[in-house]
Design a protein around this motif. Structure first.
Motif, PDB file in Angstrom:
ATOM      1  N   ALA A  52       0.839 -31.641 -13.081  1.00  0.00           N
ATOM      2  CA  ALA A  52       0.928 -32.752 -12.125  1.00  0.00           C
ATOM      3  C   ALA A  52       0.098 -33.934 -12.591  1.00  0.00           C
ATOM      4  CB  ALA A  52       0.457 -32.284 -10.748  1.00  0.00           C
ATOM      5  N   MET A  53      -1.083 -33.662 -13.120  1.00  0.00           N
ATOM      6  CA  MET A  53      -1.934 -34.739 -13.618  1.00  0.00           C
ATOM      7  C   MET A  53      -1.327 -35.414 -14.839  1.00  0.00           C
ATOM      8  SD  MET A  53      -5.846 -33.412 -12.997  1.00  0.00           S
ATOM      9  CE  MET A  53      -5.693 -31.739 -13.583  1.00  0.00           C
ATOM     10  N   LEU A  54      -0.691 -34.627 -15.699  1.00  0.00           N
ATOM     11  CA  LEU A  54      -0.036 -35.208 -16.869  1.00  0.00           C
ATOM     12  C   LEU A  54       1.094 -36.144 -16.450  1.00  0.00           C
ATOM     13  CD1 LEU A  54       0.406 -35.319 -19.968  1.00  0.00           C
ATOM     14  CD2 LEU A  54       1.968 -33.365 -19.693  1.00  0.00           C
ATOM     15  N   ILE A  55       1.879 -35.741 -15.472  1.00  0.00           N
ATOM     16  CA  ILE A  55       2.964 -36.601 -14.996  1.00  0.00           C
ATOM     17  C   ILE A  55       2.402 -37.887 -14.395  1.00  0.00           C
ATOM     18  CG2 ILE A  55       4.848 -36.772 -13.323  1.00  0.00           C
ATOM     19  CD1 ILE A  55       5.281 -33.746 -13.686  1.00  0.00           C
ATOM     20  N   GLY A  56       1.339 -37.773 -13.600  1.00  0.00           N
ATOM     21  CA  GLY A  56       0.704 -38.963 -13.045  1.00  0.00           C
ATOM     22  C   GLY A  56       0.194 -39.895 -14.128  1.00  0.00           C
ATOM     23  N   LEU A  57      -0.394 -39.334 -15.182  1.00  0.00           N
ATOM     24  CA  LEU A  57      -0.881 -40.143 -16.310  1.00  0.00           C
ATOM     25  C   LEU A  57       0.254 -40.864 -17.010  1.00  0.00           C
ATOM     26  CD1 LEU A  57      -3.150 -40.888 -18.419  1.00  0.00           C
ATOM     27  CD2 LEU A  57      -2.427 -38.817 -19.644  1.00  0.00           C
ATOM     28  N   MET A  58       1.350 -40.153 -17.286  1.00  0.00           N
ATOM     29  CA  MET A  58       2.456 -40.746 -18.033  1.00  0.00           C
ATOM     30  C   MET A  58       3.123 -41.864 -17.241  1.00  0.00           C
ATOM     31  SD  MET A  58       4.088 -37.338 -19.818  1.00  0.00           S
ATOM     32  CE  MET A  58       5.215 -38.272 -20.828  1.00  0.00           C
TER      33      MET A  58
END
Length: 409
Positions: A52-58
């Motif tokens: 979830a954090m990776l998607i938010g970052l991208m």
């Protein structure tokens, strides 16, 4: 500054919205950790929150690449894409560990390979502060970069033991370091800084995930999250060395945080300290450095009587003291900052030790009460000696003597 705040809001909002979906996916594919002896939680909880954090970052970085103020950071340089590629790889490695519990040697090897790849992609320590800023050779630069990334990844992983602890500490470090990188970027015409961009996006994803990760957590970040956070905050500090020009930047500018190579250690002081203590402790017992135990800082906080929320808040306070204290030297006299830090440290020490002191005082009071009661019981159970001690027995003896006298007559 408004652009950076917008990027942080995008990162946090997307992470917050996508986390419930990731939780359902984690349950569906079996990324649910069993309750182990060293765990604090008592109920099996899904992990893999790092996705979830990776998607938010991208998503945040995609927005940033389209905004005029900072879009130039994505043109003519491979750093941004190298960081994103490394983030994807490190998150995938963490997801594999969340699913299958990889051997620690295999996981460490993967971290090292990804770190070398990112360094090869242009995210490297450029200057070393040996008396003055000195340009590092490519081989030394790559080696130091890989070491810092791997160390920070595992430091955050070690401290990820209580709900909200790791995400809160990294967010605090990201805020402090974001102010510092923004201060350094003011020397550039546009104020645009990839380090600041990564920091604000990092803070956003931490806050967005923390809303689901506060005790009792609905989803754990897992290794996919802790490794991602350690990776990102280190990449931001490493990228910042590219803004330090030996011809224009005096040593006093970066000395408030001692040197760029130590920035990850400063903003991640508690995780690094916990990792070092754990390695020393385990090696002294002849164990593997990655051997799990219940002797981490957060375990000690619980053992002396803190609740989970209380322990997390106090550890956040220590992290804020170290991170912001070092940054304040940029704006205030050193003596004033040191005095303020000492006062804050005393207050935090009182709060840290309060449950232990309170429990010890209660134990001493209980022991005194029990000892006093035992003395009273012994005092009443032992009969006093002497002929007049028992009137009944004395009268009986007198009657017996009189009878004997009469018999003698």
């Amino acid at each position: 500054m408004r652009v950076y705040l917008f990027i942080a809001a995008i990162a946090g909002g997307v992470t917050w919205l996508i986390t419930p979906l990731i939780r359902h996916i984690a349950i569906a594919i079996g990324a649910v950790g069993e309750v182990r002896a060293r765990d604090v939680h008592k109920v099996p909880t899904p992990r893999m929150g790092g996705l979830a954090m990776l998607i938010g970052l991208m998503v945040a970085m995609l927005f940033a690449s389209r905004m005029p103020f900072i879009s130039g950071l994505f043109v003519g340089s491979h750093q941004a894409w190298a960081v994103l590629a490394g983030a994807v790889l490190i998150c995938l490695l963490g997801m594999a560990d969340d699913l299958w519990d990889l051997d620690w040697m295999l996981k460490l090897s993967g971290q090292l390979l990804i770190s070398v790849f990112v360094a090869w992609g242009g995210v490297q320590i450029i200057f070393l502060p040996f008396g003055s800023l000195v340009t590092a050779s490519p081989s030394i630069s790559m080696a130091i970069t890989a070491f810092l990334i791997v160390a920070s990844i595992n430091a955050v992983n070690f401290v990820d033991g209580l709900d909200g602890l790791a995400s809160g500490i990294v967010a605090i470090g990201g805020i402090a370091f974001g102010f510092y990188s923004y201060y350094i970027a003011r020397s550039s015409p546009s104020y645009a800084s990839m380090a600041t961009l990564l920091d604000v996006a990092l803070v956003g994803i931490c806050v967005g995930f923390l809303l689901h990760n506060w005790h009792p957590a609905k989803l754990f970040m897992g290794d996919s999250g802790s490794m991602l956070l350690g990776y990102l905050i280190t990449c931001a500090s490493i990228i910042m060395t590219g803004h330090l020009d030996p011809a224009t930047v005096h040593t006093s500018v970066y000395m408030p945080v001692f040197m760029p190579i130590l920035l990850p250690i400063l903003v991640l002081f508690l995780p690094v300290l916990d990792m070092c203590l754990a390695i020393i402790r385990r090696l002294s017992k002849g164990q593997s450095p990655m051997h799990p135990d219940r002797m981490h800082l957060h375990h000690r906080m619980l053992r002396i009587g803190h609740s989970v929320q209380g322990a997390v808040l106090i550890l956040w306070g220590w992290a804020a003291l170290i991170s912001f204290g070092s940054i304040m030297i940029l704006f205030f006299p050193v003596m004033y900052v040191l005095v303020g830090m000492v006062i804050a440290a005393v207050v935090l020490a009182v709060f840290t030790m309060a449950p232990y002191v309170r429990s010890r005082l209660l134990e001493i009071r209980t022991e005194n009460v029990m000892a006093s009661a035992a003395q009273d019981i012994r005092r009443t159970s032992v009969a006093p000696a002497g002929p007049t001690a028992d009137p009944t027995r004395g009268n009986a003896g007198h009657r017996h003597h009189v009878a004997n006298s009469r018999h003698g007559k």
